[in-house]
Design a protein around this motif. Structure first.
Motif, PDB file in Angstrom:
ATOM      1  N   HIS A   1      18.653  29.118  35.853  1.00  0.00           N
ATOM      2  CA  HIS A   1      19.170  28.636  34.574  1.00  0.00           C
ATOM      3  C   HIS A   1      18.794  27.170  34.335  1.00  0.00           C
ATOM      4  O   HIS A   1      18.228  26.821  33.294  1.00  0.00           O
ATOM      5  CB  HIS A   1      20.691  28.846  34.598  1.00  0.00           C
TER       6      HIS A   1
ATOM      7  N   GLN B   1      21.076  31.567  26.128  1.00  0.00           N
ATOM      8  CA  GLN B   1      22.423  31.754  25.579  1.00  0.00           C
ATOM      9  C   GLN B   1      23.175  30.428  25.477  1.00  0.00           C
ATOM     10  O   GLN B   1      23.725  30.092  24.428  1.00  0.00           O
ATOM     11  CB  GLN B   1      23.222  32.716  26.453  1.00  0.00           C
ATOM     12  N   GLN B   2      23.209  29.662  26.579  1.00  0.00           N
ATOM     13  CA  GLN B   2      24.058  28.474  26.615  1.00  0.00           C
ATOM     14  C   GLN B   2      23.387  27.237  26.028  1.00  0.00           C
ATOM     15  O   GLN B   2      24.077  26.319  25.574  1.00  0.00           O
ATOM     16  CB  GLN B   2      24.482  28.194  28.052  1.00  0.00           C
TER      17      GLN B   2
ATOM     18  N   ASN C   1      23.897  23.922  32.995  1.00  0.00           N
ATOM     19  CA  ASN C   1      25.144  23.651  33.709  1.00  0.00           C
ATOM     20  C   ASN C   1      24.932  23.981  35.183  1.00  0.00           C
ATOM     21  O   ASN C   1      24.750  25.147  35.533  1.00  0.00           O
ATOM     22  CB  ASN C   1      26.274  24.492  33.132  1.00  0.00           C
TER      23      ASN C   1
ATOM     24  N   VAL D   1      27.345  26.886  36.746  1.00  0.00           N
ATOM     25  CA  VAL D   1      27.715  28.072  35.981  1.00  0.00           C
ATOM     26  C   VAL D   1      27.450  29.368  36.734  1.00  0.00           C
ATOM     27  O   VAL D   1      28.150  30.363  36.537  1.00  0.00           O
ATOM     28  CB  VAL D   1      26.974  28.082  34.626  1.00  0.00           C
TER      29      VAL D   1
END
Length: 343
Positions: free
Chosen positions: A82, A240-241, A245, A248
């Motif tokens: 991510h 999506q985000q 982070n 996460v």
């Protein structure tokens, strides 16, 4: 006194499709209790969107479980994939298709490393993947310095965020990713020799040796497949985000294993399977959505996940023991029989 053929047939139907029936009943119950909000297209779309990444991870976690191994690094791997996606696109200005490809292939490399450590270093999969997961978490902290990765004023490319945000046939496109992956894994595990070999390795390593199956190689394949899916999920999580982070990924670890283990009690009871995992993820999503709409406290979600995990492990163990008793009732006589029985 052995059960009658009708009783055996009924028991098989309940074992295979009981969880699916429970899913339908749970949806009906919440729809009757919350008729204005639960049985709506908006709510269904939200459930599908929110649960698509946990569903992908559950399918990824299922693959090593087929070989009786566990990959505890998937949550940490998701977090690293991510933030790497965000780092390459937002800070390094890589073209988003290239960044996504590198991250997905990197996930496969991490999975391959996990498989090598488990099979060639002979370290228990729990310990090995927990160790590699800690290393991945350290890399995530090093890349982010413990802070979030936030895109500049220009934001992220629209084509990249559309990987998650776009819709198809009125539903979130991410739900169709889950369906496509489920179909691919079903074909691989249920219709191709690869899946038969993985099931033999997981259920009876001695039989795998007798059949000449290169167990080490196929276990590495299983971990590589899991890592590849984790990389894909990390890319979608970034889309999506829209921020990176570093912590996460850990939130997705428990739901993934709940779905994978609970899925081994459905469709093909006693063995992990793609369709069963999909059913398990759906029932978990419905349960969490219904609980949320009833206004439950924040601590109810981890309570639900933890309790369901214990239930899933117990049910999976019972289903596996029940299947093993049926196998032993008719001992195999040939190598072909042995392959069929253990798979």
């Amino acid at each position: 006194m052995p059960p009658s053929p009708l009783g055996r047939r009924l028991g098989h139907l309940v074992g295979a499709y009981g969880l699916l029936a429970l899913t339908a009943l749970l949806f009906l119950a919440f729809s009757l209790a919350l008729p204005d909000t639960f049985p709506t297209l908006d709510n269904v779309s939200e459930i599908l969107s929110n649960q698509s990444i946990p569903a992908l991870l559950a399918l990824g976690a299922m693959i090593p479980i087929v070989t009786a191994k566990f990959d505890l690094s998937i949550g940490y791997g998701l977090g690293l994939a991510h933030v790497m996606t965000m780092q390459l696109i937002a800070h390094e200005a890589w073209p988003w298709p290239l960044a996504c490809l590198v991250v997905v292939l990197g996930g496969a490399v991490v999975g391959t490393f996990n498989g090598i450590v488990v099979e060639f270093a002979k370290i228990d999969s729990f310990i090995a993947t927990l160790g590699t997961g800690s290393i991945l978490y350290a890399l995530t902290g090093w890349i982010t310095n413990g802070a979030r990765i936030v895109p500049g004023p220009q934001g992220l490319p629209a084509a990249f965020t559309d990987l998650y945000d776009s819709r198809f046939l009125g539903l979130p496109v991410s739900a169709f990713y889950v369906l496509a992956l489920t179909a691919v894994l079903w074909v691989l595990l249920e219709r191709l020799p690869l899946g038969r070999y993985l099931y033999v390795i997981g259920s009876n390593p001695r039989a795998a040796d007798l059949l000449g199956i290169p167990s080490r190689r196929y276990v590495v394949y299983a971990f590589a497949g899991s890592g590849l899916i984790v990389g894909i999920a990390g890319v979608l999580l970034a889309a999506q985000q829209r921020i990176g982070n570093p912590s996460v990924g850990l939130d997705y670890l428990l739901p993934a294993f709940v779905g994978a283990l609970l899925g081994s009690t459905a469709i093909r009871p006693g063995r992990p399977n793609a369709l069963g995992t999909l059913v398990a993820v759906v029932i978990l999503a419905i349960g969490l959505a219904g609980i949320g709409q009833f206004g439950a406290q924040f601590w109810v979600t981890p309570l639900f996940n933890g309790s369901t995990l214990l239930l899933a492990v117990g049910m999976a163990g019972y289903a596996a023991r029940r299947q093993l008793r049926h196998r032993r009732a008719e001992p195999p006589r040939t190598h072909q029989d042995l392959t069929e029985v253990t798979s």
